[in-house]
Write an enzyme that holds these catalytic residues in place. Structure first.
Site, PDB file in Angstrom:
ATOM      1  N   HIS A   4       4.467 -13.945  -1.829  1.00 42.96           N
ATOM      2  CA  HIS A   4       4.571 -13.141  -0.606  1.00 42.96           C
ATOM      3  C   HIS A   4       5.524 -11.968  -0.822  1.00 42.96           C
ATOM      4  CE1 HIS A   4       5.133 -12.868   3.956  1.00 42.96           C
ATOM      5  NE2 HIS A   4       6.162 -12.175   3.492  1.00 42.96           N
ATOM      6  N   GLU A   5       6.701 -12.260  -1.347  1.00 43.22           N
ATOM      7  CA  GLU A   5       7.690 -11.205  -1.536  1.00 43.22           C
ATOM      8  C   GLU A   5       7.318 -10.274  -2.688  1.00 43.22           C
ATOM      9  OE1 GLU A   5       9.668 -10.761   0.746  1.00 43.22           O
ATOM     10  OE2 GLU A   5       9.537 -12.693   1.752  1.00 43.22           O
TER      11      GLU A   5
ATOM     12  N   HIS B 140       5.029  -7.681  -1.278  1.00 45.77           N
ATOM     13  CA  HIS B 140       5.796  -6.603  -0.628  1.00 45.77           C
ATOM     14  C   HIS B 140       6.334  -5.625  -1.672  1.00 45.77           C
ATOM     15  CE1 HIS B 140       5.785  -8.047   3.439  1.00 45.77           C
ATOM     16  NE2 HIS B 140       6.478  -9.136   3.195  1.00 45.77           N
TER      17      HIS B 140
END
Length: 273
Positions: free
Chosen positions: A57-58, A61
């Site tokens: 997820h990170e 980003h």
């Protein structure tokens, strides 16, 4: 000119590889019923899988921000998939685990710090925020592949339940993250399009977004509506309420091994008949 990170800045962290290894071993333990407590193997699988999804997820980003123009991403270690670069002990690990234990909710955890002024357009700023929860959605699709492909023949029931509970966490994480609440990715999607004055007024409340969600979900009608939405998505992915419920029961291994009735077609028909 394409924006790139150095080889060292892109090298996958041994910590992430260790998490993947723990996830793989725990899947094997659930499949073979190797451990004395099947719930402990499910617990290891869910926790390690959750941390792997947090890293992805990170990373999503960070990678999107890099291509958007934030060249500081690589030096911060965000491209290594190292959870220690993303996590805060309380906000990223302790609090999410409490939410999982209390109600099976996949709470957003880690954070990467994007230098927004480097991102070249509002559309790219919105995409940076959307990339994280979209990764959770993709993770849910991958985890549920045996369900919607009809490939569960021969899969042990306990692994089926563990996958169902993992899918529930990923779906809740994706939906919660897309809420337009300060501090969450959903707000990050719309923030670039808000007037500067409004963004400045909202900024001090960013730290309270997750706490606000916890309070709102305590309201019974909201809680029911939220989990009805989760169930609808899970059903579309082929995961039944039976699967996610018993997955969560196995996850709570400290309460003892649950007495799970045999899975058969009549049981599933009874849930939705």
């Amino acid at each position: 000119m394409a924006i790139q990170a150095t080889r060292g800045e892109r090298r996958v962290s041994p910590v992430f590889l260790a998490l993947v290894a723990i996830m793989a071993v725990s899947i094997w333990a659930v499949w073979t019923d190797y451990a004395a407590s099947p719930g402990f193997s499910v617990f290891l699988f869910v926790v390690s899988g959750w941390l792997v999804s947090l890293c992805l997820h990170e990373y999503a980003h960070a990678r999107t921000a890099l291509h958007g123009g934030d060249i500081s991403i690589g030096a911060k270690g965000y491209l290594t998939l190292n959870p220690l670069k993303y996590t805060h002990a309380v906000l990223s690990i302790v609090l999410p685990l409490i939410f999982v234990i209390m109600g099976g909710i996949g709470l957003p955890g880690g954070a990467v710090f994007i230098e927004q002024h480097r991102i070249r357009s509002r559309w790219k700023q919105s995409l940076v925020s959307a990339a994280g929860p979209l990764t959770n959605a993709l993770f849910a699709v991958v985890v549920t592949a045996p369900f919607w492909l009809g490939a569960l023949d021969g899969v042990p029931d306990n692994l089926r339940y563990a996958l169902g509970f993992m899918a529930q966490l990923q779906v809740t994480a994706a939906i919660l993250n897309f809420l337009p609440m300060p501090g969450l990715d959903g707000y990050g999607v719309i923030e670039p399009w808000l007037p500067h004055r409004i963004r400045r007024q909202i900024a001090p409340f960013a730290l309270f977004g997750i706490l606000a969600i916890f309070g709102i979900l305590r309201i019974e009608p909201v809680n029911h509506a939220f989990f009805d939405m989760i169930d609808t998505v899970l059903r579309a992915l082929g995961v039944t309420e039976w699967d996610s419920y018993w997955g969560q029961e196995l996850f709570r291994f400290w309460e003892g091994t649950p007495d799970i009735p045999p899975l058969d077609g009549h049981v599933l028909d009874g849930l939705y008949g």
